[in-house]
Design a protein around this motif. Sequence first.
Motif, PDB file in Angstrom:
ATOM      1  N   GLU A   1      -3.981  -4.519  -0.966  1.00 25.67           N
ATOM      2  CA  GLU A   1      -5.197  -3.766  -1.236  1.00 25.67           C
ATOM      3  C   GLU A   1      -6.277  -4.717  -1.717  1.00 25.67           C
ATOM      4  O   GLU A   1      -6.000  -5.644  -2.478  1.00 25.67           O
ATOM      5  N   ALA A   2      -7.494  -4.455  -1.268  1.00 22.44           N
ATOM      6  CA  ALA A   2      -8.652  -5.229  -1.716  1.00 22.44           C
ATOM      7  C   ALA A   2      -9.774  -4.251  -2.052  1.00 22.44           C
ATOM      8  O   ALA A   2      -9.984  -3.264  -1.338  1.00 22.44           O
ATOM      9  N   GLU A   3     -10.478  -4.531  -3.136  1.00 25.00           N
ATOM     10  CA  GLU A   3     -11.599  -3.695  -3.554  1.00 25.00           C
ATOM     11  C   GLU A   3     -12.876  -4.522  -3.584  1.00 25.00           C
ATOM     12  O   GLU A   3     -12.858  -5.688  -3.984  1.00 25.00           O
ATOM     13  N   VAL A   4     -13.973  -3.899  -3.171  1.00 24.35           N
ATOM     14  CA  VAL A   4     -15.267  -4.560  -3.259  1.00 24.35           C
ATOM     15  C   VAL A   4     -15.616  -4.701  -4.741  1.00 24.35           C
ATOM     16  O   VAL A   4     -15.554  -3.731  -5.493  1.00 24.35           O
ATOM     17  N   VAL A   5     -15.936  -5.937  -5.145  1.00 24.05           N
ATOM     18  CA  VAL A   5     -16.257  -6.203  -6.553  1.00 24.05           C
ATOM     19  C   VAL A   5     -17.689  -6.684  -6.763  1.00 24.05           C
ATOM     20  O   VAL A   5     -18.162  -6.750  -7.890  1.00 24.05           O
ATOM     21  N   GLU A   6     -18.378  -7.009  -5.661  1.00 22.07           N
ATOM     22  CA  GLU A   6     -19.757  -7.488  -5.794  1.00 22.07           C
ATOM     23  C   GLU A   6     -20.509  -7.233  -4.492  1.00 22.07           C
ATOM     24  O   GLU A   6     -20.017  -7.537  -3.404  1.00 22.07           O
ATOM     25  N   GLY A   7     -21.707  -6.682  -4.642  1.00 21.70           N
ATOM     26  CA  GLY A   7     -22.577  -6.486  -3.486  1.00 21.70           C
ATOM     27  C   GLY A   7     -22.114  -5.372  -2.563  1.00 21.70           C
ATOM     28  O   GLY A   7     -21.333  -4.500  -2.940  1.00 21.70           O
TER      29      GLY A   7
ATOM     30  N   SER B   1      -3.889   1.233   8.195  1.00 19.87           N
ATOM     31  CA  SER B   1      -5.080   0.777   7.479  1.00 19.87           C
ATOM     32  C   SER B   1      -5.742   1.989   6.839  1.00 19.87           C
ATOM     33  O   SER B   1      -5.931   3.011   7.500  1.00 19.87           O
ATOM     34  N   THR B   2      -6.087   1.873   5.575  1.00 18.66           N
ATOM     35  CA  THR B   2      -6.701   2.976   4.847  1.00 18.66           C
ATOM     36  C   THR B   2      -7.939   2.472   4.124  1.00 18.66           C
ATOM     37  O   THR B   2      -7.904   1.406   3.506  1.00 18.66           O
ATOM     38  N   ILE B   3      -9.001   3.235   4.223  1.00 19.38           N
ATOM     39  CA  ILE B   3     -10.209   2.962   3.444  1.00 19.38           C
ATOM     40  C   ILE B   3     -10.370   4.120   2.471  1.00 19.38           C
ATOM     41  O   ILE B   3     -10.386   5.284   2.890  1.00 19.38           O
ATOM     42  N   GLU B   4     -10.460   3.800   1.194  1.00 19.41           N
ATOM     43  CA  GLU B   4     -10.718   4.806   0.157  1.00 19.41           C
ATOM     44  C   GLU B   4     -12.045   4.457  -0.484  1.00 19.41           C
ATOM     45  O   GLU B   4     -12.322   3.283  -0.749  1.00 19.41           O
ATOM     46  N   TYR B   5     -12.838   5.489  -0.716  1.00 15.93           N
ATOM     47  CA  TYR B   5     -14.130   5.220  -1.346  1.00 15.93           C
ATOM     48  C   TYR B   5     -14.540   6.371  -2.249  1.00 15.93           C
ATOM     49  O   TYR B   5     -14.081   7.500  -2.096  1.00 15.93           O
ATOM     50  N   GLU B   6     -15.372   6.007  -3.196  1.00 16.56           N
ATOM     51  CA  GLU B   6     -15.978   7.002  -4.070  1.00 16.56           C
ATOM     52  C   GLU B   6     -17.458   6.651  -4.141  1.00 16.56           C
ATOM     53  O   GLU B   6     -17.819   5.496  -4.381  1.00 16.56           O
TER      54      GLU B   6
ATOM     55  N   VAL C   1      -9.833  -1.201   0.617  1.00 15.13           N
ATOM     56  CA  VAL C   1      -9.164  -1.276   1.921  1.00 15.13           C
ATOM     57  C   VAL C   1      -7.706  -1.621   1.674  1.00 15.13           C
ATOM     58  O   VAL C   1      -7.393  -2.538   0.910  1.00 15.13           O
ATOM     59  N   ARG C   2      -6.816  -0.854   2.305  1.00 16.97           N
ATOM     60  CA  ARG C   2      -5.377  -1.089   2.169  1.00 16.97           C
ATOM     61  C   ARG C   2      -4.787  -1.319   3.558  1.00 16.97           C
ATOM     62  O   ARG C   2      -5.044  -0.563   4.490  1.00 16.97           O
TER      63      ARG C   2
END
Length: 161
Positions: free
Chosen positions: A84-90, A118-123, A102-103
């Motif tokens: 899993e990776a999460e956007v941390v900047e920008g 592949s899974t995209i999770e967002y809030e 993104v997983r």
Amino acid sequence: MFGQLEHELDLNVPASEAWDLFGTLQIGKLVEQELPQLFQKVELTEGDGGVGTVLKLTFSPGVPGPASYKEKFTKVDNEKRIKEAEVVEGGYLELGFSLFRVRFEVIEKGEDSSILKSTIEYEVKEEHAGNASLVSVQPVATIAELAKNYLNRNKTAQQAK
């Protein structure tokens, strides 16, 4: 507002081979080399591929969504074959998202086959709910197809030896 998108693709290789690609930094290198229409650059800014690794993704001009962002590996589970990776900047964070994850999960199907899920999770904050339309499964689907072709080429090359 929370959302989730998924994509699955059958791979004609054992789960262990697929994980050798997705569980390491190799997938980023492959994406940068083989998908210039999607990614201009994939830069390692911190780490060695494990939890805490940070990549800066720069998209090619004309790709919808943010121009670039940094993502951090928040989970690398070699037993369950989940990264899993999460956007941390920008990127999406500048567009009103409080989470963009993104997983990639490699699921063993048989001795010589697996599934890449592949899974995209967002809030996204309510006042930016319209930006949820920017989220697309297409980039991860394109990466999955690239990986499948790459793994199949390597399998054929191994069999020819």
